[in-house]
Design an enzyme around this catalytic site. Structure first.
Site, short mmCIF file in Angstrom:
data_model
loop_
_atom_site.label_atom_id
_atom_site.label_comp_id
_atom_site.label_asym_id
_atom_site.label_seq_id
_atom_site.Cartn_x
_atom_site.Cartn_y
_atom_site.Cartn_z
N ASP A 1 58.97 42.30 35.34
CA ASP A 1 58.31 41.29 34.97
C ASP A 1 58.08 41.37 33.46
OD1 ASP A 1 60.28 39.79 36.43
OD2 ASP A 1 58.75 38.13 37.50
N GLY B 1 62.97 37.17 36.56
CA GLY B 1 62.30 36.89 35.62
C GLY B 1 61.87 35.43 35.89
N TYR C 1 67.57 42.67 43.33
CA TYR C 1 66.53 43.17 44.30
C TYR C 1 66.91 44.88 43.86
CZ TYR C 1 64.54 38.90 46.47
OH TYR C 1 63.52 38.66 46.84
N ARG D 1 65.46 45.71 41.60
CA ARG D 1 63.79 45.81 41.39
C ARG D 1 63.46 47.00 42.39
NH1 ARG D 1 60.27 41.32 44.93
NH2 ARG D 1 60.95 42.53 46.91
#
Length: 330
Positions: free
Chosen positions: A98, A142, A250, A253
């Protein structure tokens, strides 16, 4: 050198998580893997028991890798270490996609996340072209800051709307989002909307606030909400449309670090080791104006870093998307 599995849980005996000796052979290829090699967890742990474990293990340096929650935990551990008069250094390394740690220019993982998010935005744009009056709606991570959504949209420059937590908007009314979206569809017959997960939370009618085990507010799902509201509004007004909703959160990430992130991570690690061996403690390795810095942990967790809506980044987004400066009604 030992690796603690599953974050601070690994320092609590009752969880019985495995302790890993990080040999050269074991870590040789971890830079090629995505996700987290050691694992992670949420939730507050008992600080005194974590320090008990460090004392029993005869640890002299603890490196804590993560975002603001991890850094708050690191500072709490440092305070207990100081209270006991132990000689254990605590070092923080900023790792959050983030990019919302205050006083730090960028954190490890951010550039990799933006690279993958940009690819997804580009593919979503292709999908939007594939049907008449098609809205491609992409939700990105975010929670409190929209840096991924803003930066990835600038990398591709195909998004027509970027919605971030820092900029409230109305759904309805002459200046609302739905009106602006319909205007875009009437002109170009396709639209790409990128929304950060923490955007538009003020649109939900709720009296209760839920929190995760770490104390963070659990946001409502703005992606599903917008998808349903767009469909509801356009269907009610007999406006032909198609919606393609994409939630790659995901996937973004867990990707392996790109080349620049890998280099950046190595430099963060080197600086953290040098500072800790020199006796520094309760610090996080920072990066500001292209220089590495040492920042007291309490300074970095006082507030979240957010997009400056009057700054260059956000104005670049507005120019790239062509969206209204404000989608709030008078």
């Amino acid at each position: 050198i030992f690796g603690i599995k599953y974050g601070y849980e690994g320092l609590i005996p009752k969880y019985n998580h495995e302790l890993i000796e990080l040999t050269t052979e074991m870590v040789a290829d971890i830079d090629l893997q995505g996700g987290t090699f050691l694992g992670s967890s949420r939730g507050q742990q008992e600080v005194d028991k974590m320090v008990d474990t460090l004392e029993i293990m005869n640890v002299n340096i603890l490196f804590c890798i993560g975002g603001d929650g991890t850094l708050r935990g690191a500072h709490a551990i440092h305070e207990e270490i100081e209270r006991r008069g132990l000689k254990i250094s605590v070092a923080g390394i900023p790792k959050t996609i983030d990019n919302d740690i205050d006083l730090i220019q960028k954190s490890f993982g951010f550039e990799s996340a933006v690279s993958v998010a940009a690819e997804i935005i580009n593919n979503a744009h292709n999908e939007a072209h594939g049907a008449y009056n098609c809205v491609a709606l992409v939700k990105l991570m975010g929670r409190d800051s929209g840096f991924i959504a803003a930066s990835a949209s600038l990398a591709v420059q195909e998004a027509n709307f970027v919605l971030v937590p820092e900029v409230p908007f109305d759904l309805y009314g002459p200046r609302g989002f739905l009106k602006a979206l319909r205007t875009r569809l009437e002109k170009r017959h396709h639209a790409l909307v990128v929304v950060a997960e923490g955007a538009g939370q003020e649109l939900f009618e709720t009296e209760s606030v839920e929190r995760d085990p770490s104390g963070n507010i659990i946001h409502k799902d703005i992606g599903i909400f917008l998808r349903d509201k767009i469909k509801e509004e356009f269907t009610a007004k007999n406006f032909p449309h198609t919606i393609k909703y994409i939630d790659p959160s995901y996937i973004v990430r867990s990707v392996p670090a790109n080349a620049n992130d890998s280099k950046f991570c190595n430099l963060l690690a080197q600086n953290a080791v040098h500072a800790a061996v020199a006796g520094k403690t309760d610090f996080v390795i920072g990066y500001w104006n292209d220089d590495f810095t040492l920042i007291p942990i309490p300074m970095t967790v006082r507030k979240r870093k957010k997009i400056d809506v009057k700054g260059e980044l956000w104005w670049n987004v507005l120019e790239a998307t062509g969206q209204p400066v404000s989608m709030k009604n008078p």
